[in-house]
Motif scaffolding. Structure first.
Motif, PDB file in Angstrom:
ATOM      1  N   ASN A 283      68.396  57.852  43.109  1.00  0.00           N
ATOM      2  CA  ASN A 283      69.406  57.461  44.136  1.00  0.00           C
ATOM      3  C   ASN A 283      70.529  58.217  44.156  1.00  0.00           C
ATOM      4  O   ASN A 283      71.128  58.482  45.102  1.00  0.00           O
ATOM      5  CB  ASN A 283      69.552  56.064  44.157  1.00  0.00           C
ATOM      6  CG  ASN A 283      68.781  55.115  45.063  1.00  0.00           C
ATOM      7  OD1 ASN A 283      68.486  55.570  46.064  1.00  0.00           O
ATOM      8  ND2 ASN A 283      68.346  54.055  44.252  1.00  0.00           N
ATOM      9  N   LEU A 284      71.044  58.500  42.954  1.00  0.00           N
ATOM     10  CA  LEU A 284      72.161  59.323  42.718  1.00  0.00           C
ATOM     11  C   LEU A 284      71.914  61.016  43.168  1.00  0.00           C
ATOM     12  O   LEU A 284      72.675  61.497  43.907  1.00  0.00           O
ATOM     13  CB  LEU A 284      72.665  59.403  41.312  1.00  0.00           C
ATOM     14  CG  LEU A 284      73.358  58.139  40.816  1.00  0.00           C
ATOM     15  CD1 LEU A 284      73.614  58.110  39.050  1.00  0.00           C
ATOM     16  CD2 LEU A 284      74.335  57.676  41.706  1.00  0.00           C
ATOM     17  N   TYR A 285      70.792  61.317  42.888  1.00  0.00           N
ATOM     18  CA  TYR A 285      70.384  62.755  43.478  1.00  0.00           C
ATOM     19  C   TYR A 285      70.184  62.770  45.016  1.00  0.00           C
ATOM     20  O   TYR A 285      70.396  63.757  45.576  1.00  0.00           O
ATOM     21  CB  TYR A 285      69.097  63.449  42.768  1.00  0.00           C
ATOM     22  CG  TYR A 285      69.260  63.884  41.596  1.00  0.00           C
ATOM     23  CD1 TYR A 285      69.596  65.068  41.183  1.00  0.00           C
ATOM     24  CD2 TYR A 285      68.998  63.179  40.227  1.00  0.00           C
ATOM     25  CE1 TYR A 285      69.929  65.867  40.152  1.00  0.00           C
ATOM     26  CE2 TYR A 285      69.147  63.920  38.927  1.00  0.00           C
ATOM     27  CZ  TYR A 285      69.798  65.002  38.796  1.00  0.00           C
ATOM     28  OH  TYR A 285      69.766  65.830  37.484  1.00  0.00           O
TER      29      TYR A 285
ATOM     30  N   VAL B 294      76.395  63.741  40.293  1.00  0.00           N
ATOM     31  CA  VAL B 294      75.157  64.188  40.353  1.00  0.00           C
ATOM     32  C   VAL B 294      74.847  65.040  41.434  1.00  0.00           C
ATOM     33  O   VAL B 294      75.439  64.605  42.570  1.00  0.00           O
ATOM     34  CB  VAL B 294      74.089  63.024  40.137  1.00  0.00           C
ATOM     35  CG1 VAL B 294      72.470  63.534  40.466  1.00  0.00           C
ATOM     36  CG2 VAL B 294      74.120  62.120  39.002  1.00  0.00           C
ATOM     37  N   PRO B 295      74.315  66.373  41.391  1.00  0.00           N
ATOM     38  CA  PRO B 295      74.174  67.295  42.518  1.00  0.00           C
ATOM     39  C   PRO B 295      73.219  66.572  43.701  1.00  0.00           C
ATOM     40  O   PRO B 295      72.382  65.989  43.412  1.00  0.00           O
ATOM     41  CB  PRO B 295      73.746  68.670  42.089  1.00  0.00           C
ATOM     42  CG  PRO B 295      73.224  68.163  40.852  1.00  0.00           C
ATOM     43  CD  PRO B 295      73.861  67.050  40.015  1.00  0.00           C
TER      44      PRO B 295
ATOM     45  N   ASN C 298      64.493  66.866  46.138  1.00  0.00           N
ATOM     46  CA  ASN C 298      63.390  67.206  45.304  1.00  0.00           C
ATOM     47  C   ASN C 298      63.274  66.424  44.047  1.00  0.00           C
ATOM     48  O   ASN C 298      62.301  66.018  43.446  1.00  0.00           O
ATOM     49  CB  ASN C 298      63.136  68.649  45.022  1.00  0.00           C
ATOM     50  CG  ASN C 298      62.776  69.486  46.602  1.00  0.00           C
ATOM     51  OD1 ASN C 298      62.084  68.814  47.118  1.00  0.00           O
ATOM     52  ND2 ASN C 298      63.256  70.638  46.472  1.00  0.00           N
ATOM     53  N   GLN C 299      64.716  66.395  43.272  1.00  0.00           N
ATOM     54  CA  GLN C 299      64.627  65.854  42.005  1.00  0.00           C
ATOM     55  C   GLN C 299      64.664  64.223  42.312  1.00  0.00           C
ATOM     56  O   GLN C 299      63.983  63.771  41.353  1.00  0.00           O
ATOM     57  CB  GLN C 299      66.126  66.068  41.047  1.00  0.00           C
ATOM     58  CG  GLN C 299      66.050  65.525  39.968  1.00  0.00           C
ATOM     59  CD  GLN C 299      65.144  65.912  39.112  1.00  0.00           C
ATOM     60  OE1 GLN C 299      64.191  66.788  39.002  1.00  0.00           O
ATOM     61  NE2 GLN C 299      65.139  65.363  37.755  1.00  0.00           N
TER      62      GLN C 299
ATOM     63  N   ARG D 227      62.983  62.743  44.628  1.00  0.00           N
ATOM     64  CA  ARG D 227      61.509  62.567  44.857  1.00  0.00           C
ATOM     65  C   ARG D 227      60.932  62.572  43.607  1.00  0.00           C
ATOM     66  O   ARG D 227      59.893  61.586  43.273  1.00  0.00           O
ATOM     67  CB  ARG D 227      60.904  63.621  45.708  1.00  0.00           C
ATOM     68  CG  ARG D 227      59.394  63.372  46.084  1.00  0.00           C
ATOM     69  CD  ARG D 227      58.947  64.369  47.090  1.00  0.00           C
ATOM     70  NE  ARG D 227      59.733  64.840  48.402  1.00  0.00           N
ATOM     71  CZ  ARG D 227      59.844  63.997  49.500  1.00  0.00           C
ATOM     72  NH1 ARG D 227      59.196  62.860  49.391  1.00  0.00           N
ATOM     73  NH2 ARG D 227      60.594  64.375  50.498  1.00  0.00           N
ATOM     74  N   ARG D 228      61.116  63.465  42.617  1.00  0.00           N
ATOM     75  CA  ARG D 228      60.413  63.260  41.276  1.00  0.00           C
ATOM     76  C   ARG D 228      60.568  61.999  40.622  1.00  0.00           C
ATOM     77  O   ARG D 228      59.632  61.479  40.021  1.00  0.00           O
ATOM     78  CB  ARG D 228      60.889  64.628  40.516  1.00  0.00           C
ATOM     79  CG  ARG D 228      59.885  65.833  40.906  1.00  0.00           C
ATOM     80  CD  ARG D 228      60.378  67.014  39.971  1.00  0.00           C
ATOM     81  NE  ARG D 228      61.501  67.401  39.970  1.00  0.00           N
ATOM     82  CZ  ARG D 228      61.958  68.539  41.090  1.00  0.00           C
ATOM     83  NH1 ARG D 228      61.221  69.108  41.712  1.00  0.00           N
ATOM     84  NH2 ARG D 228      63.441  69.084  40.882  1.00  0.00           N
ATOM     85  N   LEU D 229      61.982  61.744  40.414  1.00  0.00           N
ATOM     86  CA  LEU D 229      62.182  60.529  39.843  1.00  0.00           C
ATOM     87  C   LEU D 229      61.711  59.276  40.369  1.00  0.00           C
ATOM     88  O   LEU D 229      61.226  58.442  39.634  1.00  0.00           O
ATOM     89  CB  LEU D 229      63.687  60.672  39.688  1.00  0.00           C
ATOM     90  CG  LEU D 229      64.467  61.481  38.820  1.00  0.00           C
ATOM     91  CD1 LEU D 229      65.991  61.597  39.154  1.00  0.00           C
ATOM     92  CD2 LEU D 229      64.268  60.849  37.318  1.00  0.00           C
ATOM     93  N   PHE D 230      61.696  59.073  41.757  1.00  0.00           N
ATOM     94  CA  PHE D 230      61.262  58.331  42.407  1.00  0.00           C
ATOM     95  C   PHE D 230      59.370  57.886  42.114  1.00  0.00           C
ATOM     96  O   PHE D 230      58.982  56.892  42.226  1.00  0.00           O
ATOM     97  CB  PHE D 230      61.368  58.099  43.908  1.00  0.00           C
ATOM     98  CG  PHE D 230      62.775  58.001  44.313  1.00  0.00           C
ATOM     99  CD1 PHE D 230      63.732  56.799  43.641  1.00  0.00           C
ATOM    100  CD2 PHE D 230      63.289  58.545  45.644  1.00  0.00           C
ATOM    101  CE1 PHE D 230      64.727  56.686  44.036  1.00  0.00           C
ATOM    102  CE2 PHE D 230      64.625  58.129  46.031  1.00  0.00           C
ATOM    103  CZ  PHE D 230      65.323  57.368  45.306  1.00  0.00           C
ATOM    104  N   ASN D 231      58.888  59.292  42.200  1.00  0.00           N
ATOM    105  CA  ASN D 231      57.698  59.245  41.794  1.00  0.00           C
ATOM    106  C   ASN D 231      56.911  58.792  40.624  1.00  0.00           C
ATOM    107  O   ASN D 231      56.227  57.980  40.450  1.00  0.00           O
ATOM    108  CB  ASN D 231      57.037  60.624  42.203  1.00  0.00           C
ATOM    109  CG  ASN D 231      55.444  60.756  42.310  1.00  0.00           C
ATOM    110  OD1 ASN D 231      54.653  59.898  42.984  1.00  0.00           O
ATOM    111  ND2 ASN D 231      54.851  61.643  41.415  1.00  0.00           N
TER     112      ASN D 231
END
Length: 181
Positions: A142-144, A151-152, A156-157, A159-163
């Protein structure tokens, strides 16, 4: 209540994490003291269990350190956030993912502004996420997604974390993935 709006409130999720941690701590508060290894006036019916937990924590058992920190965090009637920080930090610095996410919450300063430390919050949130904790992965995602708390912005980051969290059946992350463009 619709769960989707919560993905827009990572600090609220951290608050919920802290409240959930409170539910995990089923033992009563230990007495406040200057040094973590000392204990006084513990309720008679739980003194053996508390002494055992403290003994295991002092021997380096990470789960006991996490549990002891949680007891101090939700203490009844008084919290001792310094003790919670002490025990959680011992466990988190040796890789305990829930202790790390608990410290991340503590460092939001929501319970006490004196603990507000955004750099430490991100350090322990990243550590917990890297250790595979789906709650931390979701919060960090969520921060990304919004580029907040230092957090920038990086969809894409996010999405990777959620995935990663969704693959561990963390439903809020699965919902977030479905809602991403």
């Amino acid at each position: 209540m619709n769960i989707a709006p919560l993905r827009h409130r990572p600090l609220l999720l951290l608050l919920c994490a802290g409240l959930l941690l409170g539910g995990c701590a089923s033992q009563p508060e230990q007495s406040q003291s200057e040094q973590p290894a000392q204990q006084a006036d513990a309720p008679r019916e739980n003194s053996a269990a508390e002494a055992n937990l403290l003994s295991q924590a002092n021997r380096g058992d990470l789960d006991s350190q996490f549990q002891l920190g949680s007891l101090y965090f939700v203490g009844k009637p008084n919290k001792d956030l310094k003790q919670a920080e002490y025990w959680w930090k011992l466990a988190a610095d040796k890789g305990h993912a829930m202790a790390a996410v608990s410290l991340a919450y503590l460092y939001t300063g929501r319970d006490n502004p004196d603990f507000n430390n955004p750099q430490q919050m991100l350090k322990y949130l990243n550590q917990s996420a890297a250790g595979g904790n789906p709650m931390a992965q979701h919060i960090l995602g969520n921060l990304y997604l919004r580029g907040e708390q230092g957090v920038p912005l990086d969809a894409n980051q996010a999405r990777r974390l959620f995935n990663s969290a969704c693959q561990q059946n963390y439903s809020s992350s699965c919902t977030a993935l479905q809602e991403m463009p």
